[in-house]
Design a protein around this motif. Structure first.
Motif, PDB file in Angstrom:
ATOM      1  N   HIS A  73       8.128   2.430   5.144  1.00  0.00           N
ATOM      2  CA  HIS A  73       9.298   3.259   4.820  1.00  0.00           C
ATOM      3  C   HIS A  73       8.985   4.285   3.738  1.00  0.00           C
ATOM      4  O   HIS A  73       7.887   4.304   3.192  1.00  0.00           O
ATOM      5  CB  HIS A  73      10.495   2.405   4.409  1.00  0.00           C
ATOM      6  CG  HIS A  73      11.775   2.867   5.058  1.00  0.00           C
ATOM      7  ND1 HIS A  73      12.323   4.095   4.809  1.00  0.00           N
ATOM      8  CD2 HIS A  73      12.592   2.278   5.968  1.00  0.00           C
ATOM      9  CE1 HIS A  73      13.428   4.242   5.537  1.00  0.00           C
ATOM     10  NE2 HIS A  73      13.604   3.157   6.258  1.00  0.00           N
ATOM     11  N   PHE A  74       9.981   5.117   3.482  1.00  0.00           N
ATOM     12  CA  PHE A  74       9.863   6.149   2.448  1.00  0.00           C
ATOM     13  C   PHE A  74      10.256   5.577   1.088  1.00  0.00           C
ATOM     14  O   PHE A  74      11.006   4.608   1.005  1.00  0.00           O
ATOM     15  CB  PHE A  74      10.779   7.339   2.780  1.00  0.00           C
ATOM     16  CG  PHE A  74      10.479   7.979   4.097  1.00  0.00           C
ATOM     17  CD1 PHE A  74       9.211   8.486   4.366  1.00  0.00           C
ATOM     18  CD2 PHE A  74      11.453   8.076   5.089  1.00  0.00           C
ATOM     19  CE1 PHE A  74       8.928   9.085   5.586  1.00  0.00           C
ATOM     20  CE2 PHE A  74      11.175   8.662   6.318  1.00  0.00           C
ATOM     21  CZ  PHE A  74       9.910   9.167   6.563  1.00  0.00           C
ATOM     22  N   TYR A  98       5.527   7.241   0.443  1.00  0.00           N
ATOM     23  CA  TYR A  98       5.508   6.468   1.695  1.00  0.00           C
ATOM     24  C   TYR A  98       4.759   5.176   1.413  1.00  0.00           C
ATOM     25  O   TYR A  98       3.733   5.196   0.720  1.00  0.00           O
ATOM     26  CB  TYR A  98       4.786   7.304   2.754  1.00  0.00           C
ATOM     27  CG  TYR A  98       4.486   6.584   4.047  1.00  0.00           C
ATOM     28  CD1 TYR A  98       5.510   6.263   4.947  1.00  0.00           C
ATOM     29  CD2 TYR A  98       3.182   6.221   4.382  1.00  0.00           C
ATOM     30  CE1 TYR A  98       5.226   5.622   6.139  1.00  0.00           C
ATOM     31  CE2 TYR A  98       2.899   5.582   5.585  1.00  0.00           C
ATOM     32  CZ  TYR A  98       3.921   5.289   6.460  1.00  0.00           C
ATOM     33  OH  TYR A  98       3.650   4.663   7.639  1.00  0.00           O
ATOM     34  N   ARG A 106       9.278  17.358   7.295  1.00  0.00           N
ATOM     35  CA  ARG A 106       9.392  16.290   6.289  1.00  0.00           C
ATOM     36  C   ARG A 106       9.260  16.926   4.908  1.00  0.00           C
ATOM     37  O   ARG A 106       8.441  17.819   4.707  1.00  0.00           O
ATOM     38  CB  ARG A 106       8.278  15.251   6.491  1.00  0.00           C
ATOM     39  CG  ARG A 106       8.434  14.416   7.757  1.00  0.00           C
ATOM     40  CD  ARG A 106       8.734  12.957   7.444  1.00  0.00           C
ATOM     41  NE  ARG A 106       8.892  12.187   8.682  1.00  0.00           N
ATOM     42  CZ  ARG A 106       8.000  11.293   9.134  1.00  0.00           C
ATOM     43  NH1 ARG A 106       6.889  11.083   8.463  1.00  0.00           N
ATOM     44  NH2 ARG A 106       8.238  10.631  10.238  1.00  0.00           N
ATOM     45  N   PRO A 114       8.226  14.729  14.462  1.00  0.00           N
ATOM     46  CA  PRO A 114       8.396  14.925  15.913  1.00  0.00           C
ATOM     47  C   PRO A 114       9.685  14.298  16.449  1.00  0.00           C
ATOM     48  O   PRO A 114      10.108  14.618  17.554  1.00  0.00           O
ATOM     49  CB  PRO A 114       7.161  14.237  16.517  1.00  0.00           C
ATOM     50  CG  PRO A 114       6.717  13.263  15.482  1.00  0.00           C
ATOM     51  CD  PRO A 114       7.097  13.847  14.151  1.00  0.00           C
ATOM     52  N   PHE A 166       4.646  18.573   7.428  1.00  0.00           N
ATOM     53  CA  PHE A 166       4.539  18.591   8.898  1.00  0.00           C
ATOM     54  C   PHE A 166       5.925  18.364   9.482  1.00  0.00           C
ATOM     55  O   PHE A 166       6.824  17.835   8.824  1.00  0.00           O
ATOM     56  CB  PHE A 166       3.540  17.549   9.410  1.00  0.00           C
ATOM     57  CG  PHE A 166       3.881  16.120   9.072  1.00  0.00           C
ATOM     58  CD1 PHE A 166       4.653  15.359   9.944  1.00  0.00           C
ATOM     59  CD2 PHE A 166       3.425  15.535   7.899  1.00  0.00           C
ATOM     60  CE1 PHE A 166       4.960  14.036   9.639  1.00  0.00           C
ATOM     61  CE2 PHE A 166       3.724  14.217   7.589  1.00  0.00           C
ATOM     62  CZ  PHE A 166       4.497  13.463   8.462  1.00  0.00           C
ATOM     63  N   VAL A 191       0.877  -1.189   0.000  1.00  0.00           N
ATOM     64  CA  VAL A 191       0.000   0.000   0.000  1.00  0.00           C
ATOM     65  C   VAL A 191       0.902   1.223   0.000  1.00  0.00           C
ATOM     66  O   VAL A 191       2.051   1.145   0.417  1.00  0.00           O
ATOM     67  CB  VAL A 191      -0.930   0.053   1.234  1.00  0.00           C
ATOM     68  CG1 VAL A 191      -1.937  -1.080   1.221  1.00  0.00           C
ATOM     69  CG2 VAL A 191      -0.128   0.010   2.540  1.00  0.00           C
ATOM     70  N   PHE A 192       0.387   2.358  -0.458  1.00  0.00           N
ATOM     71  CA  PHE A 192       1.255   3.541  -0.553  1.00  0.00           C
ATOM     72  C   PHE A 192       0.441   4.824  -0.491  1.00  0.00           C
ATOM     73  O   PHE A 192      -0.781   4.826  -0.628  1.00  0.00           O
ATOM     74  CB  PHE A 192       2.020   3.526  -1.890  1.00  0.00           C
ATOM     75  CG  PHE A 192       1.131   3.931  -3.048  1.00  0.00           C
ATOM     76  CD1 PHE A 192       0.281   3.014  -3.634  1.00  0.00           C
ATOM     77  CD2 PHE A 192       1.120   5.253  -3.503  1.00  0.00           C
ATOM     78  CE1 PHE A 192      -0.566   3.391  -4.672  1.00  0.00           C
ATOM     79  CE2 PHE A 192       0.272   5.634  -4.537  1.00  0.00           C
ATOM     80  CZ  PHE A 192      -0.576   4.698  -5.127  1.00  0.00           C
ATOM     81  N   THR A 193       1.152   5.918  -0.316  1.00  0.00           N
ATOM     82  CA  THR A 193       0.569   7.238  -0.513  1.00  0.00           C
ATOM     83  C   THR A 193       1.685   8.181  -0.953  1.00  0.00           C
ATOM     84  O   THR A 193       2.868   7.850  -0.817  1.00  0.00           O
ATOM     85  CB  THR A 193      -0.113   7.782   0.754  1.00  0.00           C
ATOM     86  OG1 THR A 193      -0.681   9.074   0.468  1.00  0.00           O
ATOM     87  CG2 THR A 193       0.866   7.934   1.906  1.00  0.00           C
ATOM     88  N   ILE A 194       1.305   9.309  -1.493  1.00  0.00           N
ATOM     89  CA  ILE A 194       2.276  10.370  -1.760  1.00  0.00           C
ATOM     90  C   ILE A 194       1.839  11.563  -0.920  1.00  0.00           C
ATOM     91  O   ILE A 194       0.752  12.110  -1.113  1.00  0.00           O
ATOM     92  CB  ILE A 194       2.350  10.701  -3.263  1.00  0.00           C
ATOM     93  CG1 ILE A 194       2.913   9.465  -3.999  1.00  0.00           C
ATOM     94  CG2 ILE A 194       3.242  11.920  -3.508  1.00  0.00           C
ATOM     95  CD1 ILE A 194       2.722   9.473  -5.483  1.00  0.00           C
ATOM     96  N   VAL A 195       2.668  11.871   0.080  1.00  0.00           N
ATOM     97  CA  VAL A 195       2.293  12.882   1.073  1.00  0.00           C
ATOM     98  C   VAL A 195       2.589  14.277   0.521  1.00  0.00           C
ATOM     99  O   VAL A 195       3.719  14.570   0.134  1.00  0.00           O
ATOM    100  CB  VAL A 195       3.051  12.657   2.398  1.00  0.00           C
ATOM    101  CG1 VAL A 195       2.666  13.713   3.425  1.00  0.00           C
ATOM    102  CG2 VAL A 195       2.768  11.256   2.947  1.00  0.00           C
ATOM    103  N   HIS A 196       1.539  15.110   0.506  1.00  0.00           N
ATOM    104  CA  HIS A 196       1.678  16.472  -0.034  1.00  0.00           C
ATOM    105  C   HIS A 196       1.613  17.533   1.052  1.00  0.00           C
ATOM    106  O   HIS A 196       1.908  18.689   0.789  1.00  0.00           O
ATOM    107  CB  HIS A 196       0.575  16.752  -1.062  1.00  0.00           C
ATOM    108  CG  HIS A 196       0.791  16.032  -2.360  1.00  0.00           C
ATOM    109  ND1 HIS A 196       1.408  16.602  -3.443  1.00  0.00           N
ATOM    110  CD2 HIS A 196       0.499  14.763  -2.728  1.00  0.00           C
ATOM    111  CE1 HIS A 196       1.475  15.729  -4.429  1.00  0.00           C
ATOM    112  NE2 HIS A 196       0.930  14.600  -4.025  1.00  0.00           N
ATOM    113  N   PHE A 197       1.129  17.178   2.242  1.00  0.00           N
ATOM    114  CA  PHE A 197       1.048  18.219   3.277  1.00  0.00           C
ATOM    115  C   PHE A 197       2.287  18.141   4.161  1.00  0.00           C
ATOM    116  O   PHE A 197       2.739  17.071   4.539  1.00  0.00           O
ATOM    117  CB  PHE A 197      -0.252  18.110   4.088  1.00  0.00           C
ATOM    118  CG  PHE A 197      -0.256  17.031   5.130  1.00  0.00           C
ATOM    119  CD1 PHE A 197      -0.430  15.706   4.784  1.00  0.00           C
ATOM    120  CD2 PHE A 197      -0.089  17.344   6.474  1.00  0.00           C
ATOM    121  CE1 PHE A 197      -0.424  14.703   5.737  1.00  0.00           C
ATOM    122  CE2 PHE A 197      -0.098  16.352   7.445  1.00  0.00           C
ATOM    123  CZ  PHE A 197      -0.266  15.023   7.059  1.00  0.00           C
TER     124      PHE A 197
END
Ligand SMILES: [Zn+2]
Lengths: 397, 146
Positions: free
Chosen positions: B109-110, B95, B89, B83, B80, B72-78
């Motif tokens: 992982h990335f 991801y 990031r 921590p 943050f 499974v995956f996503t492409i993070v656009h926001f």
């Protein structure tokens, strides 16, 4: 088998993005006062309190002690329950067990969160394993986006299907004065047109593919309180008590990468356990209304399949056929759901409170257009675990 | 030691024997290992002492590949702030949960890519190791989408 137990009172604050006019303890107190007034009880009538939020989100600790003056817990038995997104349903289950055990007659369950005083993504990442997960965990939105990517891949669901869930939730929220998001511009526009508008909008920012702003829940300040009472007392307090028919929860994995994103197995097994206990054979026919913890749009497609309302891959059809709309065969989230208000620790308890209101016939403008014999309420935890509580008009067998 | 920007915090965590083996193999040999359940045969990565499903102890360390596929995956656009490090990031970034060949669970992982054509469920990926490794999950820099 324990004692029979019912919800007899419910109170919530207005769910808003930022309640700078009150602190956390005052916010809790607002919900408690409304719940007590709703049941026509005073704090003296309450035998014990269960309270929960994600206390490390706000950077506080011992919320049971910290909030005693607001919750009414001074010199009473009080217990804290903190289980992530499920906190509200876990608080409800714990309060139910207190009463069902026969040791307490009336127990107050409280859930709350002040997201305006927290960093949700930072808090979620630091809730995970420091060695194996924290260094590269994706955060609040990414953790849900990955599940959507799998569902879309496996079943060919589209962005429009996801948006159809968002449209239902936001339209329903317009009937609920307590909801955080009130998208008035949507009023009077048919759902399919709204879907096209949302999917085609350039302002609808991509957060984490495939999730856009419209697919996500907001961050909310709010509190809720639910009063549970034992058989014999419950009937005297509420004209129509909402009886707990059955409740169940399931946890599964150790590390995030252990979750099999193909199906939501925890909500499936918890639902089946509840259906077995309550003798439910055909959930879609027998259940009158749902208040589900759906933190993002695609959960409203996939998880209703896992609960057993339809077969795998059939969720979108149920949505497009209007089955889950207010006037459909089985309305989901008349309150507007989590996608319209998400004060994390309160959110799942609101599902129970709203389900109880539907059973009692006291949900006002968001009351469904039929007598509610069974209301199905769920909670979801950030680690893909599930709580279910089924409420009903008749006393359980 | 946890570092956050210029400051550090005195946190240390103990991992079990098998987790130590995983980190050591990765740091010293750029090799990845899992652990196999004697009852159901499932291979867990990272390794841990108990199969929760079977509730039995595990002790058979098995090699797994540094290649696998995107589960499974996503492409993070926001954006943050991480921590752990106090550093933002990068956006966008890829991801994924990666199922390594020979493993039954995924590593989170990335990815090195945000190309929507390449980054897909089922795409093949390979671990890229940092030249200087310290025994942390970040000894893998990211996974390269092949
Ligand atoms: Zn096993």
């Amino acid at each position: 088998m324990g004692k029979r137990v019912a919800v007899v009172g419910y109170g919530q604050t207005y769910q808003r993005s930022s309640r700078k006019d009150v602190n956390g303890v005052e916010l809790i107190n607002e919900a408690v006062r409304v719940a007590l007034a709703d049941a026509e009880l005073t704090i003296k009538d309450i035998d014990a309190i269960v309270i929960g939020n994600m206390d490390h989100f706000e950077g506080i600790n011992y919320v049971d002690m910290w909030s005693a003056e607001g919750s009414g817990a001074v010199m009473k038995p009080v217990m804290k329950v903190t289980t992530g997104g499920t906190t509200g349903t876990s608080v409800a289950m714990c309060a139910y067990y207190h009463v069902a055990s026969g040791m307490f007659d009336k127990v107050l369950a409280i859930g709350w969160e002040k997201n305006s005083e927290s960093d949700t993504t930072g808090a979620i990442i630091t809730a995970f394993h420091p060695v194996w997960e924290r260094p590269n965990l994706g955060g609040a939105v990414a953790g849900l986006a990955i599940e959507a990517s799998k569902y879309m891949h496996d079943y060919g669901a589209t962005e429009k299907d996801g948006a159809r869930v968002a449209v239902r939730e936001r339209l329903h929220a317009l009937n609920n004065p307590y909801a955080h998001l009130h998208q008035e511009w949507m009023k009077g526009i048919p759902p399919d047109q709204l879907v096209d508008l949302i999917v085609g909008s350039e302002q609808n920012q991509l957060l984490a593919y495939p999730l856009r702003m419209s697919d996500m829940c907001p961050r909310t300040d709010g509190a809720a309180a639910v009063i549970f009472a034992v058989e014999g007392k419950a009937e005297k307090i509420a004209p129509i008590p909402a009886w707990v028919q059955a409740t169940a929860n399931r946890h599964n994995f150790v590390y995030a990468g252990d979750v099999d994103m193909a199906r939501n197995t925890t909500i499936a097994e918890a639902s089946q356990a509840v259906f077995r206990k309550a003798g439910i054979k055909e959930p879609l026919k027998q259940i009158d209304v749902c208040e589900l913890y759906l933190p993002y749009s695609y959960a409203g497609l996939k998880w209703i399949e896992d609960i057993g309302f339809c077969g795998y891959g059939e969720g979108p059809r149920l949505l497009w056929d209007g089955v889950t709309d207010m006037d459909g065969e089985m309305p989901i989230n008349p309150s507007g759901g989590v996608m319209s208000s998400n004060a994390i620790g309160a959110t799942a308890l609101i599902r129970v409170g709203e389900g109880a209101l539907q059973v009692m016939g006291r949900a006002g403008a968001r009351q469904v257009n039929r007598k509610v014999n069974l209301a199905f309420c769920s909670g979801f935890g950030g680690c893909y675990w599930a709580d279910i509580m089924l409420l009903g008009r008749k006393k359980p067998a | 030691m946890v570092t956050s920007g210029d400051s550090s915090q005195p946190f240390n965590w103990t991992v079990d024997e098998y987790g130590s083996t995983f980190l050591r193999e990765m740091r010293d040999h750029k090799k990845l290992v899992g652990i196999k359940c004697p009852k159901c045969g499932k291979v867990y990565v990272p390794p841990r002492p108990v199969c929760g499903q079977c509730y039995v102890g595990m002790n058979e360390i098995v090699p797994v590949s540094d290649e696998g596929e995107i589960y499974v995956f996503t492409i993070v656009h926001f954006g943050f702030v991480d921590p752990n490090t106090g550093v933002q990031r990068p956006v966008p970034h890829g991801y994924a949960f990666i199922k390594l060949d020979g493993a039954d669970t995924c590593l989170t992982h990335f990815l090195d890519s945000v190309d929507p054509v390449k980054v897909k469920v089922g795409a093949r990926v390979k671990a890229v190791f940092e030249p200087k490794r310290t025994g942390s999950m970040m000894d893998i820099k990211h996974f390269k989408v092949l």
